[in-house]
Design a protein around this motif. Structure first.
Motif, mmCIF file in Angstrom:
data_model
loop_
_atom_site.group_PDB
_atom_site.id
_atom_site.type_symbol
_atom_site.label_atom_id
_atom_site.label_comp_id
_atom_site.label_asym_id
_atom_site.label_seq_id
_atom_site.Cartn_x
_atom_site.Cartn_y
_atom_site.Cartn_z
ATOM 1 N N GLY A 305 0.777 -1.231 0.000
ATOM 2 C CA GLY A 305 0.000 0.000 0.000
ATOM 3 C C GLY A 305 0.806 1.276 0.000
ATOM 4 O O GLY A 305 0.228 2.362 -0.037
ATOM 5 N N LEU A 306 2.137 1.178 0.025
ATOM 6 C CA LEU A 306 2.942 2.399 -0.020
ATOM 7 C C LEU A 306 3.057 2.878 -1.472
ATOM 8 O O LEU A 306 3.256 2.070 -2.375
ATOM 9 C CB LEU A 306 4.328 2.158 0.569
ATOM 10 N N PRO A 307 2.946 4.174 -1.721
ATOM 11 C CA PRO A 307 2.990 4.672 -3.104
ATOM 12 C C PRO A 307 4.335 4.381 -3.763
ATOM 13 O O PRO A 307 5.392 4.492 -3.134
ATOM 14 C CB PRO A 307 2.782 6.177 -2.936
ATOM 15 N N ARG A 308 4.306 4.032 -5.041
ATOM 16 C CA ARG A 308 5.546 3.724 -5.759
ATOM 17 C C ARG A 308 6.341 4.986 -6.035
ATOM 18 O O ARG A 308 7.571 4.986 -5.949
ATOM 19 C CB ARG A 308 5.217 3.021 -7.075
ATOM 20 N N GLU A 309 5.656 6.054 -6.384
ATOM 21 C CA GLU A 309 6.326 7.309 -6.694
ATOM 22 C C GLU A 309 6.083 8.300 -5.561
ATOM 23 O O GLU A 309 4.935 8.512 -5.151
ATOM 24 C CB GLU A 309 5.809 7.893 -8.014
ATOM 25 N N LEU A 310 7.141 8.894 -5.060
ATOM 26 C CA LEU A 310 7.058 9.818 -3.935
ATOM 27 C C LEU A 310 7.895 11.053 -4.227
ATOM 28 O O LEU A 310 8.834 11.017 -5.030
ATOM 29 C CB LEU A 310 7.590 9.156 -2.655
ATOM 30 N N SER A 311 7.584 12.144 -3.545
ATOM 31 C CA SER A 311 8.415 13.336 -3.673
ATOM 32 C C SER A 311 9.753 13.083 -2.987
ATOM 33 O O SER A 311 9.873 12.198 -2.127
ATOM 34 C CB SER A 311 7.710 14.533 -3.034
ATOM 35 N N PRO A 312 10.783 13.862 -3.321
ATOM 36 C CA PRO A 312 12.097 13.674 -2.689
ATOM 37 C C PRO A 312 12.096 13.930 -1.186
ATOM 38 O O PRO A 312 13.074 13.596 -0.512
ATOM 39 C CB PRO A 312 12.987 14.697 -3.421
ATOM 40 N N ASP A 313 11.027 14.514 -0.647
ATOM 41 C CA ASP A 313 10.965 14.798 0.791
ATOM 42 C C ASP A 313 10.544 13.598 1.617
ATOM 43 O O ASP A 313 10.614 13.638 2.848
ATOM 44 C CB ASP A 313 9.989 15.948 1.058
ATOM 45 N N ALA A 314 10.058 12.534 0.980
ATOM 46 C CA ALA A 314 9.541 11.382 1.716
ATOM 47 C C ALA A 314 10.598 10.813 2.648
ATOM 48 O O ALA A 314 11.772 10.692 2.276
ATOM 49 C CB ALA A 314 9.054 10.315 0.747
ATOM 50 N N ALA A 315 10.183 10.450 3.852
ATOM 51 C CA ALA A 315 11.139 9.999 4.864
ATOM 52 C C ALA A 315 10.456 9.063 5.838
ATOM 53 O O ALA A 315 9.222 8.951 5.883
ATOM 54 C CB ALA A 315 11.717 11.213 5.614
ATOM 55 N N GLY A 320 14.999 8.043 16.215
ATOM 56 C CA GLY A 320 14.701 9.414 16.575
ATOM 57 C C GLY A 320 15.069 10.437 15.532
ATOM 58 O O GLY A 320 14.973 11.643 15.773
ATOM 59 N N ARG A 321 15.508 9.996 14.337
ATOM 60 C CA ARG A 321 15.875 10.902 13.252
ATOM 61 C C ARG A 321 15.080 10.551 12.009
ATOM 62 O O ARG A 321 14.747 9.383 11.777
ATOM 63 C CB ARG A 321 17.370 10.768 12.896
ATOM 64 N N ARG A 322 14.843 11.566 11.191
ATOM 65 C CA ARG A 322 14.243 11.321 9.890
ATOM 66 C C ARG A 322 15.324 11.007 8.871
ATOM 67 O O ARG A 322 16.357 11.668 8.828
ATOM 68 C CB ARG A 322 13.445 12.534 9.411
ATOM 69 N N HIS A 323 15.039 9.987 8.049
ATOM 70 C CA HIS A 323 15.941 9.611 6.962
ATOM 71 C C HIS A 323 15.119 9.479 5.684
ATOM 72 O O HIS A 323 14.032 8.887 5.683
ATOM 73 C CB HIS A 323 16.647 8.297 7.271
ATOM 74 N N ARG A 324 15.678 9.989 4.579
ATOM 75 C CA ARG A 324 14.934 10.054 3.325
ATOM 76 C C ARG A 324 14.775 8.690 2.651
ATOM 77 O O ARG A 324 15.677 7.854 2.673
ATOM 78 C CB ARG A 324 15.612 11.012 2.352
ATOM 79 N N VAL A 325 13.609 8.518 2.033
ATOM 80 C CA VAL A 325 13.383 7.389 1.132
ATOM 81 C C VAL A 325 14.058 7.736 -0.193
ATOM 82 O O VAL A 325 13.887 8.842 -0.720
ATOM 83 C CB VAL A 325 11.878 7.167 0.905
ATOM 84 N N VAL A 326 14.834 6.804 -0.732
ATOM 85 C CA VAL A 326 15.546 7.074 -1.989
ATOM 86 C C VAL A 326 15.215 5.988 -3.004
ATOM 87 O O VAL A 326 15.029 4.821 -2.671
ATOM 88 C CB VAL A 326 17.078 7.164 -1.775
ATOM 89 N N GLY A 327 15.174 6.389 -4.272
ATOM 90 C CA GLY A 327 14.829 5.452 -5.330
ATOM 91 C C GLY A 327 13.342 5.147 -5.321
ATOM 92 O O GLY A 327 12.597 5.560 -4.446
ATOM 93 N N ARG A 328 12.919 4.417 -6.308
ATOM 94 C CA ARG A 328 11.509 4.027 -6.385
ATOM 95 C C ARG A 328 11.178 2.984 -5.319
ATOM 96 O O ARG A 328 11.981 2.098 -5.023
ATOM 97 C CB ARG A 328 11.194 3.432 -7.759
ATOM 98 N N VAL A 329 9.980 3.079 -4.783
ATOM 99 C CA VAL A 329 9.470 2.025 -3.903
ATOM 100 C C VAL A 329 9.223 0.789 -4.765
ATOM 101 O O VAL A 329 8.565 0.862 -5.808
ATOM 102 C CB VAL A 329 8.182 2.471 -3.201
ATOM 103 N N SER A 330 9.750 -0.352 -4.335
ATOM 104 C CA SER A 330 9.571 -1.607 -5.064
ATOM 105 C C SER A 330 8.327 -2.326 -4.547
ATOM 106 O O SER A 330 7.668 -1.889 -3.612
ATOM 107 C CB SER A 330 10.799 -2.499 -4.891
#
Length: 389
Positions: A305-315, A320-330
């Motif tokens: 259910g997670l979107p395949r395409e996301l903005s570069p801000d997705a994290a 306790g820290r935010r880390h960015r999602v990188v590349g396409r969701v598989s």
């Protein structure tokens, strides 16, 4: 030695550090969607206090992904007096769980089964004159009915031109002992704009329908028109009861009321690696690392259910820290850039959770995907484990 090829040394991440060790019990953990029952209960109390109306807790779509029965129980604890479902199978599920509150089913995607409604002690909403005739023809006993009027959605409900025929048939069937007309309902197409002027045509149409029902002797009636956004922003839409679905789980489509998020999605790190600058990540290599970094993989993907395409801000949040999602969701995985921190396998990440922490909210995920929070939360798939706190 002759013939031996030297293995190049990769540049390492500056200040490489090991993240927090996995908490006890996280090894072997699975992606999990957690329901906060207290949040649902608090949201119902907030809405009841703000509207002064009775609340129907609409637990469709598996309780917006968080579980039909536990969400229903939590809503009843908060003072909801009715439960709403789209399908009679869900009504039977509630009854098997021992819930005795009144239940209304109104969309009937599996078809209108009058005998099943009676068996599940469930009220039926009818949105077509021929549906009402079907109830009359198939009724094995007295059936409780809500007349569903089209008040501006053109997505269901009896068209306005057919309201007189609907009322005539309803009165005749009630006099004949086939059914009891319990309620009158409609829906509003633009309530999420938080602008009462946009609701006015629908409210006026509903008032016309109500006057017509009364003129046919169909009274008393339980009247309900406003859903979450309308109920929170426009007193004219409240009538005797409001139908709350998204608001149960902390989503206010009008963005006017602070509600508590009831869902939290977590997943363990399943793979971690240090990679050099210039590494292409995921299908199509849509992300390329600009420096040496650490990557962590979570076992969640678009099948969950997670979107395949996301903005570069997705994290996501890890440690306790935010880390960015990188590349396409598989289909089954997503990759997180954790920079100088190396997180061990089994470390839990929070994909979304309540506001006020480092974790993103479901509203942020909706913005990153260009959709609405309902889609994100209700779309979490069945592979993801559910828990109730």
């Amino acid at each position: 030695m002759p013939g031996t090829t030297a293995v190049p040394t990769l540049p390492r991440c500056p200040r490489a550090a090991t993240g927090p060790r996995p908490a006890s019990g996280t090894q072997g953990a699975r992606p999990t969607l957690h329901l906060d029952r207290a949040a649902v209960t608090a949201n119902v109390r907030t809405i009841r206090a703000q509207t002064g109306s009775r609340v129907m807790a609409v637990v469709k779509a598996n309780g917006f992904g968080l579980g039909t029965v536990p969400v229903a129980r939590a809503a009843l604890d908060g003072g909801a007096s009715w439960l709403g479902v789209t399908d009679l199978d869900d009504a039977e599920l509630l009854r098997r769980a021992g819930l005795t509150a009144p239940v209304l089913a109104w969309l009937h995607p599996g078809g209108l089964d009058v005998e099943q409604a009676v068996r599940a002690r469930t009220d039926l909403a009818v949105g077509l004159v021929e549906e009402l005739q079907q109830v009359v023809d198939q009724a094995p006993g007295l059936v409780r009915v809500h007349l569903h009027l089209d008040t501006g959605m053109a997505r269901g409900g009896v068209p306005r031109a057919e309201w007189p025929a609907l009322m005539r048939l309803a009165r005749r069937a009630q006099d004949g002992g086939h059914l009891r007309v319990v309620g009158l309902m409609g829906h509003l197409p633009e309530a999420d704009r938080a602008d009462p002027e946009r609701n006015a045509p629908g409210v006026e149409a509903f008032a016309v329908g109500l006057r017509l029902a009364v003129s046919w002797g169909l009274w008393p009636l339980l009247t309900h028109l406003g859903a979450t956004a309308a109920a929170l922003t426009d007193p004219a839409t409240r009538f005797e009861m409001v139908r709350i679905g998204a608001g149960l789980v902390g989503i206010d489509p009008s963005s006017t009321t602070q509600l508590r998020a009831a869902g939290r999605l977590t997943a363990p790190v399943t793979h971690a690696a240090e990679v050099p600058a210039g590494t292409r990540v995921g299908y199509g290599g849509t992300h390329v690392t600009t420096s040496a970094t650490h990557l962590s993989v979570l076992g969640l993907g678009y099948v969950d259910g997670l979107p395949r395409e996301l903005s570069p801000d997705a994290a996501v949040e890890i440690g306790g820290r935010r880390h960015r999602v990188v590349g396409r969701v598989s289909m089954d995985q997503m990759v997180i850039d954790t920079g100088a921190i190396s997180y061990p396998r089994g470390t839990l990440a929070t994909v979304f959770g309540p506001a006020g922490t480092a974790a993103p909210t479901v509203q942020e995920w909706a913005a990153w995907a260009g959709t609405i929070p309902h889609v994100i939360l209700a779309g979490i798939g069945s592979r993801v484990r559910r828990t109730v706190a």
